[in-house]
Design a protein around this motif. Structure first.
Motif, PDB file in Angstrom:
ATOM      1  N   ALA A   1       7.957  -6.353  -7.485  1.00 54.26           N
ATOM      2  CA  ALA A   1       9.199  -5.982  -6.806  1.00 54.26           C
ATOM      3  C   ALA A   1      10.285  -5.651  -7.809  1.00 54.26           C
ATOM      4  CB  ALA A   1       9.651  -7.124  -5.894  1.00 54.26           C
ATOM      5  N   GLN A   2      10.333  -6.393  -8.947  1.00 53.56           N
ATOM      6  CA  GLN A   2      11.330  -6.117  -9.974  1.00 53.56           C
ATOM      7  C   GLN A   2      11.075  -4.770 -10.628  1.00 53.56           C
ATOM      8  OE1 GLN A   2      11.470  -9.130 -12.982  1.00 53.56           O
ATOM      9  NE2 GLN A   2      13.327  -8.326 -13.935  1.00 53.56           N
ATOM     10  N   ARG A   3       9.810  -4.439 -10.882  1.00 57.35           N
ATOM     11  CA  ARG A   3       9.496  -3.176 -11.546  1.00 57.35           C
ATOM     12  C   ARG A   3       9.736  -1.979 -10.617  1.00 57.35           C
ATOM     13  NH1 ARG A   3       4.074  -2.457 -15.045  1.00 57.35           N
ATOM     14  NH2 ARG A   3       5.181  -4.183 -16.106  1.00 57.35           N
ATOM     15  N   LEU A   4       9.456  -2.132  -9.338  1.00 63.89           N
ATOM     16  CA  LEU A   4       9.629  -1.018  -8.392  1.00 63.89           C
ATOM     17  C   LEU A   4      11.003  -1.012  -7.727  1.00 63.89           C
ATOM     18  CD1 LEU A   4       6.145  -1.010  -6.606  1.00 63.89           C
ATOM     19  CD2 LEU A   4       6.919   0.380  -8.538  1.00 63.89           C
ATOM     20  N   HIS A   5      11.859  -1.955  -8.104  1.00 66.63           N
ATOM     21  CA  HIS A   5      13.228  -2.025  -7.586  1.00 66.63           C
ATOM     22  C   HIS A   5      13.242  -2.108  -6.057  1.00 66.63           C
ATOM     23  CE1 HIS A   5      14.624  -1.035 -11.628  1.00 66.63           C
ATOM     24  NE2 HIS A   5      13.775  -0.009 -11.620  1.00 66.63           N
ATOM     25  N   THR A   6      12.517  -3.056  -5.521  1.00 65.71           N
ATOM     26  CA  THR A   6      12.457  -3.246  -4.072  1.00 65.71           C
ATOM     27  C   THR A   6      12.373  -4.734  -3.777  1.00 65.71           C
ATOM     28  OG1 THR A   6      11.316  -2.620  -2.054  1.00 65.71           O
ATOM     29  CG2 THR A   6       9.941  -3.073  -3.974  1.00 65.71           C
ATOM     30  N   HIS A   7      12.200  -5.081  -2.514  1.00 66.30           N
ATOM     31  CA  HIS A   7      12.177  -6.487  -2.110  1.00 66.30           C
ATOM     32  C   HIS A   7      10.755  -7.046  -2.182  1.00 66.30           C
ATOM     33  CE1 HIS A   7      16.336  -6.243  -0.746  1.00 66.30           C
ATOM     34  NE2 HIS A   7      16.026  -5.128  -0.118  1.00 66.30           N
ATOM     35  N   PRO A   8      10.603  -8.300  -2.516  1.00 65.33           N
ATOM     36  CA  PRO A   8       9.268  -8.922  -2.557  1.00 65.33           C
ATOM     37  C   PRO A   8       8.552  -8.881  -1.208  1.00 65.33           C
ATOM     38  CG  PRO A   8      10.856 -10.275  -3.729  1.00 65.33           C
ATOM     39  CD  PRO A   8      11.650  -9.211  -3.029  1.00 65.33           C
ATOM     40  N   ALA A   9       9.329  -8.931  -0.105  1.00 65.38           N
ATOM     41  CA  ALA A   9       8.698  -8.894   1.216  1.00 65.38           C
ATOM     42  C   ALA A   9       7.916  -7.597   1.420  1.00 65.38           C
ATOM     43  CB  ALA A   9       9.749  -9.061   2.304  1.00 65.38           C
ATOM     44  N   ARG A  10       8.423  -6.509   0.881  1.00 65.89           N
ATOM     45  CA  ARG A  10       7.713  -5.239   1.033  1.00 65.89           C
ATOM     46  C   ARG A  10       6.413  -5.248   0.233  1.00 65.89           C
ATOM     47  NH1 ARG A  10      11.148  -0.086  -0.060  1.00 65.89           N
ATOM     48  NH2 ARG A  10       9.239   0.815   0.861  1.00 65.89           N
ATOM     49  N   ILE A  11       6.478  -5.820  -0.949  1.00 63.64           N
ATOM     50  CA  ILE A  11       5.269  -5.899  -1.778  1.00 63.64           C
ATOM     51  C   ILE A  11       4.209  -6.739  -1.082  1.00 63.64           C
ATOM     52  CG2 ILE A  11       4.382  -6.511  -4.032  1.00 63.64           C
ATOM     53  CD1 ILE A  11       6.430  -4.237  -4.018  1.00 63.64           C
ATOM     54  N   SER A  12       4.636  -7.863  -0.528  1.00 62.31           N
ATOM     55  CA  SER A  12       3.693  -8.738   0.160  1.00 62.31           C
ATOM     56  C   SER A  12       3.094  -8.057   1.395  1.00 62.31           C
ATOM     57  CB  SER A  12       4.397 -10.033   0.568  1.00 62.31           C
ATOM     58  OG  SER A  12       3.519 -10.870   1.274  1.00 62.31           O
ATOM     59  N   LYS A  13       3.912  -7.292   2.081  1.00 61.34           N
ATOM     60  CA  LYS A  13       3.444  -6.605   3.289  1.00 61.34           C
ATOM     61  C   LYS A  13       2.303  -5.637   2.964  1.00 61.34           C
ATOM     62  CE  LYS A  13       4.972  -3.004   6.519  1.00 61.34           C
ATOM     63  NZ  LYS A  13       6.120  -2.195   6.983  1.00 61.34           N
ATOM     64  N   TRP A  14       2.480  -4.795   1.929  1.00 58.34           N
ATOM     65  CA  TRP A  14       1.462  -3.779   1.631  1.00 58.34           C
ATOM     66  C   TRP A  14       0.229  -4.380   0.954  1.00 58.34           C
ATOM     67  CZ3 TRP A  14       1.910   0.050   4.548  1.00 58.34           C
ATOM     68  CH2 TRP A  14       3.158   0.565   4.906  1.00 58.34           C
ATOM     69  N   ARG A  15       0.407  -5.473   0.270  1.00 57.00           N
ATOM     70  CA  ARG A  15      -0.767  -6.165  -0.293  1.00 57.00           C
ATOM     71  C   ARG A  15      -1.645  -6.726   0.824  1.00 57.00           C
ATOM     72  NH1 ARG A  15      -0.148  -8.863  -5.730  1.00 57.00           N
ATOM     73  NH2 ARG A  15      -0.893 -10.726  -4.651  1.00 57.00           N
ATOM     74  N   GLN A  16      -1.000  -7.326   1.828  1.00 54.78           N
ATOM     75  CA  GLN A  16      -1.757  -7.895   2.930  1.00 54.78           C
ATOM     76  C   GLN A  16      -2.451  -6.805   3.768  1.00 54.78           C
ATOM     77  OE1 GLN A  16       0.844 -10.397   5.211  1.00 54.78           O
ATOM     78  NE2 GLN A  16       1.415 -11.679   3.456  1.00 54.78           N
ATOM     79  N   ARG A  17      -1.771  -5.690   3.993  1.00 55.26           N
ATOM     80  CA  ARG A  17      -2.368  -4.620   4.788  1.00 55.26           C
ATOM     81  C   ARG A  17      -3.516  -3.954   4.043  1.00 55.26           C
ATOM     82  NH1 ARG A  17       2.175  -1.060   7.861  1.00 55.26           N
ATOM     83  NH2 ARG A  17       0.236   0.136   8.215  1.00 55.26           N
ATOM     84  N   PHE A  18      -3.384  -3.850   2.711  1.00 56.94           N
ATOM     85  CA  PHE A  18      -4.491  -3.268   1.939  1.00 56.94           C
ATOM     86  C   PHE A  18      -5.698  -4.198   1.921  1.00 56.94           C
ATOM     87  CE2 PHE A  18      -6.778  -2.675  -2.065  1.00 56.94           C
ATOM     88  CZ  PHE A  18      -7.127  -1.329  -1.961  1.00 56.94           C
ATOM     89  N   ALA A  19      -5.423  -5.521   1.823  1.00 59.24           N
ATOM     90  CA  ALA A  19      -6.528  -6.475   1.820  1.00 59.24           C
ATOM     91  C   ALA A  19      -7.271  -6.480   3.160  1.00 59.24           C
ATOM     92  CB  ALA A  19      -5.990  -7.875   1.518  1.00 59.24           C
ATOM     93  N   LYS A  20      -6.571  -6.151   4.220  1.00 63.75           N
ATOM     94  CA  LYS A  20      -7.191  -6.166   5.538  1.00 63.75           C
ATOM     95  C   LYS A  20      -7.896  -4.850   5.871  1.00 63.75           C
ATOM     96  CE  LYS A  20      -6.096  -6.860  10.421  1.00 63.75           C
ATOM     97  NZ  LYS A  20      -5.022  -7.129  11.415  1.00 63.75           N
ATOM     98  N   ASP A  21      -7.221  -3.710   5.648  1.00 62.01           N
ATOM     99  CA  ASP A  21      -7.750  -2.411   6.096  1.00 62.01           C
ATOM    100  C   ASP A  21      -8.024  -1.454   4.939  1.00 62.01           C
ATOM    101  OD1 ASP A  21      -7.515  -3.192   8.792  1.00 62.01           O
ATOM    102  OD2 ASP A  21      -5.392  -2.627   8.801  1.00 62.01           O
ATOM    103  N   ARG A  22      -7.917  -1.938   3.689  1.00 57.87           N
ATOM    104  CA  ARG A  22      -8.153  -1.083   2.523  1.00 57.87           C
ATOM    105  C   ARG A  22      -7.210   0.138   2.559  1.00 57.87           C
ATOM    106  NH1 ARG A  22      -9.715  -4.516  -0.656  1.00 57.87           N
ATOM    107  NH2 ARG A  22     -10.478  -2.879  -2.084  1.00 57.87           N
ATOM    108  N   LEU A  23      -7.688   1.338   2.208  1.00 52.81           N
ATOM    109  CA  LEU A  23      -6.809   2.508   2.100  1.00 52.81           C
ATOM    110  C   LEU A  23      -6.144   2.871   3.433  1.00 52.81           C
ATOM    111  CD1 LEU A  23      -8.816   4.879  -0.287  1.00 52.81           C
ATOM    112  CD2 LEU A  23      -6.755   3.552  -0.785  1.00 52.81           C
ATOM    113  N   ALA A  24      -6.840   2.655   4.537  1.00 53.84           N
ATOM    114  CA  ALA A  24      -6.246   2.963   5.838  1.00 53.84           C
ATOM    115  C   ALA A  24      -5.021   2.115   6.116  1.00 53.84           C
ATOM    116  CB  ALA A  24      -7.281   2.755   6.938  1.00 53.84           C
TER     117      ALA A  24
END
Length: 326
Positions: free
Chosen positions: A21-44
């Motif tokens: 989140a620090q490197r991409l200048h965004t909130h940690p919640a957003r990082i966590s959201k996309w990590r969880q969605r990728f772990a569940k549905d991969r690229l989709a």
């Protein structure tokens, strides 16, 4: 999508949520959201989820109600429908949606057009005769479209540029004018070349018409001449002695109320838009000189009108909008 892909790539490198989140200048919640969605549905999981949005307020039935209302009489005191009246009558449809339906259907309630409908029972044969001349010109013969433009006014009025309060400069003329006589213009359009021959007269009678036709015959000696005319009584007397004296001249009459089949009407429109609007004339002679000057310039670059429609039909208006949909 680029940001979401970087989240996954940085996670693969072993960085924590906070460092990503620090490197991409965004909130940690957003990082966590996309990590969880990728772990569940991969690229989709990196694509946007379906968004139903606001449910539709109006349906196809609403459009049918609006169009059906157009075929009913306008409210008392009004001559025709408009968007506000339609919405008021329906009650549960907004005025904006009514106009939206009308625009989509190409319906323009405020625009009024005039037309002249032919009542000629012989429209088909007469129209075929005229159109046949346009599409298949007789060999070694001249095909002319002849008509008159009567009572052209020589109007004299003040004109020039005017500065408006908002700073714009417009070109116009005074509402008041002085009439300095009129002239009647006879014109003959050569269908093959587009050249125009004109004559100026004070009146539009049989004798003026025959005088103009004599000029046409003199210009085309010993040639067969086909002339397209409308049904004006000066064109077709009961006993046409002039036509009997000129056997090489053949008259072809357009159907009743169908002057649009006469190509010289197209040229009259060009004349009216090019040489007459915005002009000021102190005499009828000056008006005639201006028309002659335009004819001289026009004939230098004249080209024939390209007639392409082989079959023409008389068209009539429909009483109801629903008749257009059948």
């Amino acid at each position: 999508m680029v940001e979401r892909a970087r989240v996954i790539l940085l996670s693969h490198e072993g960085l924590t949520v906070e460092k990503i989140a620090q490197r991409l200048h965004t909130h940690p919640a957003r990082i966590s959201k996309w990590r969880q969605r990728f772990a569940k549905d991969r690229l989709a999981g990196l694509s946007d989820a379906p968004r139903p949005g606001k449910p539709h307020k109006y349906s196809e039935e609403t459009e049918k109600r609006v169009l059906a209302l157009l075929d009913e009489s306008a409210p008392k005191g009004f001559a025709q429908w408009n968007g506000a009246l339609l919405a008021q009558r329906l009650g549960d449809v907004s005025e904006h949606h009514v106009w939206r339906i009308l625009r989509r259907r190409g319906i323009q309630l405020q625009r009024r057009r005039s037309w002249c409908i032919t009542t000629d029972r012989e429209f088909g044969p007469k129209a075929a005769d005229v159109v046949g001349l346009y599409l298949n010109l007789p060999e070694k013969a001249v095909v002319l479209c002849v008509d008159e433009k009567p009572h052209i006014q020589a109007l004299q009025r003040a004109q020039g540029y005017l500065r408006l309060p908002d700073g714009r400069a417009v070109n116009g003329f005074s509402h008041c004018y002085k009439q300095n006589g009129t002239t009647t213009l006879f014109a003959a359009l050569d269908v093959a070349t587009g050249q125009v021959k004109t004559g100026h007269y004070a009146r539009r009678r049989r004798r003026e018409f025959l005088d103009f036709m004599n000029d046409i015959v003199a210009v085309n000696p010993a040639r067969e001449i086909h002339v397209v005319l409308d049904n004006l009584n000066t064109h077709k007397p009961k006993r046409d002695r002039w036509l009997k004296a000129h056997p090489l001249v053949h008259l072809h009459f357009t159907p009743t109320y169908s002057s649009w089949l006469n190509q010289v009407e197209c040229w009259f429109s060009i004349l009216s838009r090019s040489a007459l609007p915005g002009a000021s004339f102190t005499s009828a002679r000056q008006l005639r000189d201006a028309i002659d000057a335009f004819v001289g310039v026009y004939n230098q670059k004249a080209v024939p009108f390209e007639w392409t429609k082989a079959v023409v039909h008389p068209a009539g208006p429909k009483v109801n909008y629903s008749d257009l949909c059948k």
